[in-house]
Design a protein around this motif. Sequence first.
Motif, PDB file in Angstrom:
ATOM      1  N   LYS A 190     -27.354 -26.383  38.888  1.00 43.71           N
ATOM      2  CA  LYS A 190     -28.193 -25.157  39.135  1.00 43.71           C
ATOM      3  C   LYS A 190     -29.404 -25.422  38.535  1.00 43.71           C
ATOM      4  O   LYS A 190     -29.444 -25.965  37.370  1.00 43.71           O
ATOM      5  CB  LYS A 190     -27.634 -23.865  38.212  1.00 43.71           C
ATOM      6  N   VAL A 191     -30.625 -24.924  39.189  1.00 44.22           N
ATOM      7  CA  VAL A 191     -32.027 -25.102  38.729  1.00 44.22           C
ATOM      8  C   VAL A 191     -32.692 -23.857  38.555  1.00 44.22           C
ATOM      9  O   VAL A 191     -32.591 -23.107  39.486  1.00 44.22           O
ATOM     10  CB  VAL A 191     -32.848 -26.144  39.794  1.00 44.22           C
ATOM     11  N   CYS A 206     -38.807 -26.974  33.377  1.00 43.13           N
ATOM     12  CA  CYS A 206     -37.899 -26.956  34.526  1.00 43.13           C
ATOM     13  C   CYS A 206     -36.310 -27.213  33.753  1.00 43.13           C
ATOM     14  O   CYS A 206     -36.194 -27.806  32.982  1.00 43.13           O
ATOM     15  CB  CYS A 206     -38.108 -28.573  35.181  1.00 43.13           C
ATOM     16  N   ILE A 207     -35.442 -26.137  34.247  1.00 41.93           N
ATOM     17  CA  ILE A 207     -33.986 -25.920  33.457  1.00 41.93           C
ATOM     18  C   ILE A 207     -33.268 -26.352  34.578  1.00 41.93           C
ATOM     19  O   ILE A 207     -33.023 -25.847  35.595  1.00 41.93           O
ATOM     20  CB  ILE A 207     -34.103 -24.661  33.147  1.00 41.93           C
ATOM     21  N   ILE A 208     -32.218 -27.254  34.187  1.00 41.54           N
ATOM     22  CA  ILE A 208     -31.109 -27.641  35.005  1.00 41.54           C
ATOM     23  C   ILE A 208     -29.984 -27.645  34.251  1.00 41.54           C
ATOM     24  O   ILE A 208     -29.700 -28.163  33.135  1.00 41.54           O
ATOM     25  CB  ILE A 208     -31.305 -29.269  35.326  1.00 41.54           C
ATOM     26  N   ARG A 242     -33.382 -29.186  29.601  1.00 38.52           N
ATOM     27  CA  ARG A 242     -34.863 -28.402  29.678  1.00 38.52           C
ATOM     28  C   ARG A 242     -35.822 -29.714  29.387  1.00 38.52           C
ATOM     29  O   ARG A 242     -36.090 -30.209  28.608  1.00 38.52           O
ATOM     30  CB  ARG A 242     -34.718 -27.738  28.470  1.00 38.52           C
ATOM     31  N   ILE A 243     -36.798 -29.632  30.565  1.00 37.60           N
ATOM     32  CA  ILE A 243     -37.939 -30.513  30.680  1.00 37.60           C
ATOM     33  C   ILE A 243     -39.061 -29.851  30.932  1.00 37.60           C
ATOM     34  O   ILE A 243     -39.378 -29.384  31.893  1.00 37.60           O
ATOM     35  CB  ILE A 243     -37.555 -31.533  31.851  1.00 37.60           C
ATOM     36  N   PRO A 244     -39.867 -29.977  29.901  1.00 35.65           N
ATOM     37  CA  PRO A 244     -41.282 -29.310  29.945  1.00 35.65           C
ATOM     38  C   PRO A 244     -42.113 -30.099  30.857  1.00 35.65           C
ATOM     39  O   PRO A 244     -41.982 -31.365  31.038  1.00 35.65           O
ATOM     40  CB  PRO A 244     -41.907 -29.600  28.468  1.00 35.65           C
ATOM     41  N   ALA A 245     -42.738 -29.260  31.820  1.00 34.46           N
ATOM     42  CA  ALA A 245     -43.299 -29.909  33.171  1.00 34.46           C
ATOM     43  C   ALA A 245     -44.539 -28.954  33.673  1.00 34.46           C
ATOM     44  O   ALA A 245     -44.005 -27.856  33.872  1.00 34.46           O
ATOM     45  CB  ALA A 245     -42.410 -30.369  34.057  1.00 34.46           C
ATOM     46  N   ALA A 246     -45.529 -29.604  34.217  1.00 34.30           N
ATOM     47  CA  ALA A 246     -46.326 -28.691  34.937  1.00 34.30           C
ATOM     48  C   ALA A 246     -45.608 -28.747  36.336  1.00 34.30           C
ATOM     49  O   ALA A 246     -44.963 -29.265  36.653  1.00 34.30           O
ATOM     50  CB  ALA A 246     -47.662 -29.431  35.123  1.00 34.30           C
ATOM     51  N   MET A 247     -46.073 -27.698  37.248  1.00 33.83           N
ATOM     52  CA  MET A 247     -45.475 -27.268  38.442  1.00 33.83           C
ATOM     53  C   MET A 247     -46.598 -26.818  39.327  1.00 33.83           C
ATOM     54  O   MET A 247     -47.699 -26.282  38.902  1.00 33.83           O
ATOM     55  CB  MET A 247     -44.526 -26.214  38.220  1.00 33.83           C
TER      56      MET A 247
END
Length: 359
Positions: free
Chosen positions: A270-271, A278-280, A345-350
């Motif tokens: 699940k995303v 970004c959370i997977i 949990r991956i901090p990321a620009a989007m």
Amino acid sequence: MEFYKKINENQPIQYLIGIGTIILVSLFSYLFIDIIGYQVVALILLLAVSILAMFFEILPIVTVAVLSALIWNFFFIQPQYTFKISTPEDALFFLMYFMIAVMNAVFTTKIRKAEAATRKRKERDKTLELYNTMLNSLSHELKTPIAAIIGSVDTLKETEKLSEQNKNDLYTEIEIAGNRLNRQVKNLLNMSRLESDSIHLQLNWYDINELIYGVIQLNKPDSAEHQIIFIPDDDLPLFQLDATLVEQILHNILHNALQYTPPGTTIEFKVSHTSGECIIDILDNGKGFPKNKIDRVFEKFYRLPNSATGGTGLGLSIAQGFARAHNGSIQLKNRSSGGAHFTVRIPAAMTDPKNYQNE
């Protein structure tokens, strides 16, 4: 921590800090001498020497201890501003102070060195234990596929009347064993990269749906007895991350689930996302993890007791390391209904896919 390390390796700085501390403590005590009395000043100076002895080397501390005794004598013991001592009681008190200050400095630094030596010995023993564990794991994990490859090749070379089906079976066995070897070599190389701090993120815009789908396809040969569920969300933004590392994170978690959960287990991806993350979630309905072992799952070379054969205990440790390289993390908990729940949990620009061409 780095500042303390520099001080600990530089004796001139230790002398300056130690002498400056004793002078400041003496000045402060001198301002309140009429209230606290010279006996209390001795205790305050001893406390200062004791605290400094917890951090500095023996020579600077002995120097500071002697200096504190002389300052106490000169400024606080009657008659003041001389090194004379007027009464036998004060002379005995000064002698005791001098001996206690010096002995305290010497013994504290010796104890600190002994503790440091004990810590180094424990770290060395732990390192040896880790390497022994690694060698034991690798001796089995590498020997088994190598034996399978050699055996299959020998059979192909020596037997002329093999059917096409038998040949294909042997080729498949060689392929499986080769992939197993390749996976372990990659794990060792990845762990080496993590330990040498040589990971540099190659950030770009990626569709997380495609990354997850690729990981599932890569593990398809091992998932015949499991069900993998992933429903892509077309409304997700593009995330700026290192696709190679994120794929390896998801691959290691999925491979771990396929390897250690019973046949028939369902594994679900699940995303979701927040404003900067970004959370997977990877969930399964297997047996889960023992509660008292969950904290150790991400340790190098750690494998659960009585777990199935195979693996070196590096996969989840590498996954956590790659997540931290993104300033992210992986959490693990057991599901109330049974099974494991990994949250990456991956901090990321989007950005919206429609705006990708403008980025």
